[in-house]
Motif scaffolding. Structure first.
Motif, PDB file in Angstrom:
ATOM      1  N   ALA A 100      -8.829   4.789   0.209  1.00 45.25           N
ATOM      2  CA  ALA A 100      -8.884   3.320   0.337  1.00 45.25           C
ATOM      3  C   ALA A 100      -9.699   2.824  -0.929  1.00 45.25           C
ATOM      4  CB  ALA A 100      -9.773   3.066   1.520  1.00 45.25           C
ATOM      5  N   GLU A 101     -10.529   3.526  -1.165  1.00 41.22           N
ATOM      6  CA  GLU A 101     -11.059   3.103  -2.728  1.00 41.22           C
ATOM      7  C   GLU A 101     -10.266   3.015  -3.854  1.00 41.22           C
ATOM      8  OE1 GLU A 101     -14.753   5.181  -5.114  1.00 41.22           O
ATOM      9  OE2 GLU A 101     -14.765   5.898  -3.230  1.00 41.22           O
ATOM     10  N   GLN A 102      -9.432   3.749  -3.946  1.00 32.64           N
ATOM     11  CA  GLN A 102      -8.302   3.799  -5.071  1.00 32.64           C
ATOM     12  C   GLN A 102      -7.414   2.587  -4.947  1.00 32.64           C
ATOM     13  OE1 GLN A 102      -6.762   8.038  -4.470  1.00 32.64           O
ATOM     14  NE2 GLN A 102      -6.972   7.721  -6.531  1.00 32.64           N
ATOM     15  N   ARG A 103      -6.968   2.020  -3.663  1.00 30.39           N
ATOM     16  CA  ARG A 103      -6.419   0.947  -3.507  1.00 30.39           C
ATOM     17  C   ARG A 103      -6.965  -0.322  -3.692  1.00 30.39           C
ATOM     18  NH1 ARG A 103      -1.362   1.075  -0.328  1.00 30.39           N
ATOM     19  NH2 ARG A 103      -2.048  -0.916   0.673  1.00 30.39           N
ATOM     20  N   ALA A 104      -8.305  -0.449  -3.497  1.00 28.64           N
ATOM     21  CA  ALA A 104      -9.347  -1.476  -3.712  1.00 28.64           C
ATOM     22  C   ALA A 104      -9.354  -1.744  -5.390  1.00 28.64           C
ATOM     23  CB  ALA A 104     -10.562  -1.354  -3.101  1.00 28.64           C
ATOM     24  N   ARG A 105      -9.544  -0.410  -5.962  1.00 23.56           N
ATOM     25  CA  ARG A 105      -9.651  -0.635  -7.383  1.00 23.56           C
ATOM     26  C   ARG A 105      -8.298  -0.881  -7.992  1.00 23.56           C
ATOM     27  NH1 ARG A 105     -11.879   5.674  -9.053  1.00 23.56           N
ATOM     28  NH2 ARG A 105     -13.997   5.436  -8.260  1.00 23.56           N
ATOM     29  N   LEU A 106      -7.232  -0.413  -7.657  1.00 21.39           N
ATOM     30  CA  LEU A 106      -6.109  -0.636  -8.328  1.00 21.39           C
ATOM     31  C   LEU A 106      -5.311  -1.845  -7.867  1.00 21.39           C
ATOM     32  CD1 LEU A 106      -4.625   2.847  -7.801  1.00 21.39           C
ATOM     33  CD2 LEU A 106      -4.665   1.899  -9.848  1.00 21.39           C
ATOM     34  N   GLN A 107      -5.671  -2.666  -6.896  1.00 24.50           N
ATOM     35  CA  GLN A 107      -5.208  -3.859  -6.493  1.00 24.50           C
ATOM     36  C   GLN A 107      -3.713  -4.082  -6.665  1.00 24.50           C
ATOM     37  OE1 GLN A 107      -6.760  -6.439  -5.172  1.00 24.50           O
ATOM     38  NE2 GLN A 107      -8.508  -5.022  -4.649  1.00 24.50           N
ATOM     39  N   THR A 108      -3.003  -3.356  -6.155  1.00 24.89           N
ATOM     40  CA  THR A 108      -1.289  -3.221  -6.262  1.00 24.89           C
ATOM     41  C   THR A 108      -1.023  -3.085  -5.058  1.00 24.89           C
ATOM     42  OG1 THR A 108       0.714  -2.752  -7.524  1.00 24.89           O
ATOM     43  CG2 THR A 108      -1.277  -0.696  -7.277  1.00 24.89           C
ATOM     44  N   GLU A 109       0.332  -3.680  -4.890  1.00 17.09           N
ATOM     45  CA  GLU A 109       0.854  -3.791  -3.277  1.00 17.09           C
ATOM     46  C   GLU A 109       1.335  -2.081  -3.103  1.00 17.09           C
ATOM     47  OE1 GLU A 109       4.778  -5.577  -1.301  1.00 17.09           O
ATOM     48  OE2 GLU A 109       3.928  -6.515  -2.998  1.00 17.09           O
ATOM     49  N   TYR A 110       1.571  -1.508  -4.221  1.00 14.27           N
ATOM     50  CA  TYR A 110       2.269  -0.051  -3.715  1.00 14.27           C
ATOM     51  C   TYR A 110       2.105   0.624  -5.178  1.00 14.27           C
ATOM     52  CZ  TYR A 110       6.447  -1.858  -6.626  1.00 14.27           C
ATOM     53  OH  TYR A 110       7.184  -2.124  -7.697  1.00 14.27           O
TER      54      TYR A 110
END
Ligand code: SF4
Ligand code: SF4
Length: 373
Positions: A100-110
């Motif tokens: 979840a932290e990585q997704r928040a950092r990357l801010q990309t749909e996929y």
């Protein structure tokens, strides 16, 4: 830019991939974003469309920076890879929290590729037992990332265990013309070929060690390809292997970006004569280098403050180039508290070293040798 179509995955990544762990930095260690963006833009213009980051890179700042940097390009035209830091994962909850932290950092749909980072046999078994692998497959099925793989540091036997355990979309190993028999090695490469698993190569220039070879190595290369850099030889060696999808280069300067683009824009696999020259170069290096430290930093931080990769770099460079003044100056540059005598022999570093180096013993040898200078 040379690309390698992967029909099974429906992707066409550039053969040169941008490794996002060695951007130029400012004083204090933050990414020098102005320079890094200029380098990314130049690589992009030159046809690089594969970008490789990870939770750990740049002390956790690479993912966030790459999310912002890549948002400037059309999403469907690049491939973004990140990795789950398996050394931090001991339960499914750990995986969920970090992901979840990585997704928040990357801010990309996929993500295009998501890899289990730095697997060996024990970590692989731990990930399976904790349900992390099944959970990742659910995330993939939900479209959060398109392809699932792993990066690896361990023995060939462990590599065989992991690669044959399931049908992987891709995998990433360390391979360069010096490290053909260590870790997965060329035997591991052949297994990926046999199983049809597209391969991503990391450390093709051995953490920069093959970029500045001794004169006798350049004497082997120069007549065959005047003006070509030593790095270009190392990259071409790796990229000439047919099952390689992408060769990662952790570029730190614009000069490196330009040199790599020149190598891959009109890519030529090594000829038989060139391959023989590289084999002789590897022999030259092997006779000189003290240990196989790649500078990966996995052993850091040392609780006693020893700069393990920094010391090994000075030691190995001295062994290869025999430049006493340079080695002496670098040794003097190291703070007193970063030197080997501060080691309290706790062994924590050796547990984390993907090269399985006898770090404590090597530190003693390095310290004695460099002190004599
Ligand atoms: S064994 Fe020495 S160098 Fe390694 S982590 Fe412990 S104190 Fe640091
Ligand atoms: S000693 Fe091992 S873990 Fe540390 S930087 Fe060198 S190769 Fe990496």
């Amino acid at each position: 830019m040379e690309t390698r179509v992967q029909e099974t995955l429906g992707v066409e990544p550039s053969l040169l991939g941008f490794g996002c762990m060695r951007f130029p930095t400012l004083e204090g260690g933050a990414i020098d974003e102005e320079q890094a963006l200029a380098m990314l833009d130049r690589a992009w213009e030159g046809g690089v469309n594969y970008f490789d980051t990870a939770y750990f890179y740049h002390n956790g700042k690479s993912e966030e920076f790459m999310g912002r940097a890549l948002a400037r390009y059309p999403r469907e035209r690049y491939y973004l890879t990140s990795k789950l830091p398996t050394t931090l994962i001991h339960s499914l909850d750990d995986a969920k929290r970090i992901y979840a932290e990585q997704r928040a950092r990357l801010q990309t749909e996929y993500l295009d590729f998501y890899l289990l980072h730095n697997l060996n046999g024990a970590r692989w078994r731990e990930m399976v037992a904790a349900g992390v692998v099944d959970w990742c497959l659910e995330r993939q099925a939900a479209g959060e990332f398109r392809h699932f793989g792993f990066s690896f540091h361990g023995s060939y036997e462990e590599f065989h265990e992991i690669l044959t355990a399931r049908r992987w979309d891709c995998c990433q190993i360390q391979l360069n013309y010096m490290d053909t028999e260590t870790q997965a090695g060329l035997k591991g490469y052949r297994l990926t070929e046999e199983l049809g698993v597209p391969l991503i190569i990391m450390e093709p220039v051995k953490g920069g060690a093959l970029a500045s070879p001794p004169p006798e190595v350049m004497d082997l290369f120069a007549p065959l390809r005047p003006g070509a850099s030593a790095s270009s030889w190392a990259l071409r060696w790796a990229a000439s292997l047919p099952n390689v999808m992408t060769v990662l280069s952790g570029m730190s300067t614009m000069v490196q970006v330009e040199d790599n683009l020149a190598t891959f824009q009109h890519f030529q696999p090594l000829s038989g004569t060139e391959r023989a020259a590289v084999d002789r170069a590897a022999e030259c290096f092997r006779q000189k280098v003290r240990n196989g430290c790649t500078g990966c930093q996995y052993c850091m931080p040392c609780p006693a403050g020893v700069d393990i990769p920094g010391l090994f770099q000075v030691w190995n460079e001295y062994a290869m180039f025999q430049n006493r003044d340079r080695a002496r100056a670098k040794w003097k540059d190291l703070d007193e508290e970063e030197r080997p005598h501060r080691c309290v022999s706790c062994g924590a570093c050796e547990e984390k070293c993907p090269q399985s180096l006898p770090i404590r013993a090597d530190l003693l040898r390095a310290g004695e040798e460099l002190e004599r200078l």
